[in-house]
Write a protein that holds these residues in place. Structure first.
Motif, mmCIF file in Angstrom:
data_model
loop_
_atom_site.group_PDB
_atom_site.id
_atom_site.type_symbol
_atom_site.label_atom_id
_atom_site.label_comp_id
_atom_site.label_asym_id
_atom_site.label_seq_id
_atom_site.Cartn_x
_atom_site.Cartn_y
_atom_site.Cartn_z
ATOM 1 N N UNK A 1 1.122 16.066 14.195
ATOM 2 C CA UNK A 1 0.543 15.143 13.779
ATOM 3 C C UNK A 1 1.397 14.053 13.043
ATOM 4 N N UNK A 2 1.282 12.701 13.670
ATOM 5 C CA UNK A 2 2.360 11.615 13.280
ATOM 6 C C UNK A 2 1.751 10.768 12.272
ATOM 7 N N UNK A 3 2.532 10.543 11.257
ATOM 8 C CA UNK A 3 1.820 9.793 10.046
ATOM 9 C C UNK A 3 2.700 8.617 9.794
ATOM 10 N N UNK A 4 3.071 7.609 10.324
ATOM 11 C CA UNK A 4 3.853 6.502 10.002
ATOM 12 C C UNK A 4 3.562 5.715 8.781
ATOM 13 N N UNK A 5 4.651 5.283 8.166
ATOM 14 C CA UNK A 5 4.340 4.030 7.282
ATOM 15 C C UNK A 5 4.114 2.878 8.303
ATOM 16 N N UNK A 6 4.451 1.771 7.546
ATOM 17 C CA UNK A 6 4.219 0.557 8.205
ATOM 18 C C UNK A 6 5.227 0.360 9.422
#
Ligand SMILES: NC(=O)c1ccc[n+]([C@@H]2O[C@H](COP(=O)([O-])OP(=O)(O)OC[C@H]3O[C@@H](n4cnc5c(N)ncnc54)[C@H](OP(=O)(O)O)[C@@H]3O)[C@@H](O)[C@H]2O)c1
Length: 240
Positions: free
Chosen positions: A167-172
């Motif tokens: 699962x990839x959960x980037x910020x901005x």
């Protein structure tokens, strides 16, 4: 030659990933709707393109069910729309965002999972927005919360088949998607940096990929606070 399929490869993070994997010698199947962007990508000898709308189950099945022997599938495509007035809730907007960000992932999984070989990896693109309730993000945040749940559940159910799930959960990240935002985006990073981190962490087989850490860990911490406390902080932030 390793083989990767990437959705949302015509812009932003997906485009950078497609170019970077191709430059590293992977065979890339790049998906999107934008014909001009796909044509440009297809000039790279390691990139084949697939043009279709992911929200169309039949098109998705037809375009993605003939890619046997995949080592990696990155379901990255997505869109972001905000609820500007919660009292005049726009149900059609919620449906649009859910269709693009969640239902299309179901269509991709149906087409792709039979082709993922043992030892391969599936990566779903979430967002750190799902770690906590953010103003105006009812639709986008809910869609990415659904992706987070989906990824963590698939990780359990695909483990016996030796298929890893990330699962990839980037910020901005600076992309056309965030260029539209009118608000401050703390610690926004460049797309080349995001791609480098994703490729590195997928190669390590990481289940949770998030960056930049100083930002994503802070949001995770806020997300662990009691809802009443976070709500007070969020309301104060809105008044400033
Ligand atoms: N940028 C950020 O800060 C950030 C942060 C966290 C998470 N994310 C997530 O990262 C992913 C990529 O975002 P991005 O910032 O790179 O956005 P972007 O530059 O707007 O790219 C979005 C991609 O999704 C594709 N797409 C959208 N709807 C589609 C559809 N119906 N059928 C086929 N393809 C479709 C677009 O392709 P076509 O236009 O060719 O159809 C495009 O390639 C999204 O899931 C986003 O939620 C982004």
């Amino acid at each position: 030659m390793k083989r990767v399929v990437i959705t949302g490869a015509t812009s932003g993070i997906g485009k950078q990933l497609a170019q970077d994997y191709a430059n590293q010698g992977w065979q890339v199947f790049a998906c999107g709707r934008n014909a001009t962007a796909l044509e440009a990508l297809g000039r790279h000898s390691n990139i084949s393109t697939r043009q279709f709308d992911l929200t169309d189950a039949e098109q998705t099945q037809a375009q993605l069910s003939n890619l046997p022997g995949l080592d990696l599938a990155i379901l990255n495509a997505g869109s972001c729309e905000y609820i500007d007035d919660a009292q005049q809730f726009d149900g059609a907007l919620l449906a649009r965002v859910m269709t693009t960000n969640v239902l299309s992932v179901g269509y991709c999984l149906q087409a792709l999972l039979p082709q993922l070989q043992p030892g391969s990896r599936l990566a779903l693109m979430g967002s750190i927005a799902s770690a906590l309730p953010l103003p105006r993000a009812e639709a986008y945040g809910a869609s990415k919360a659904a992706i987070a749940y989906l990824a963590r559940t698939l990780a359990i159910d695909l483990a016996p088949s030796n298929i890893g799930v990330s699962l990839i959960t980037p910020g901005f990240v600076r992309t056309p998607l965030t260029d539209k935002n009118q608000f401050a985006m703390p610690m926004r990073i460049e797309v080349a940096d995001a791609s480098r981190r994703i490729i590195r962490d997928l190669a390590k087989g990481k289940a949770q990929i998030h960056f930049p850490k100083r930002f994503t860990l802070l949001l995770k911490l806020f997300g662990a606070l009691p809802q009443s406390l976070w709500q007070t902080m969020a309301l104060k932030g809105l008044k400033q």
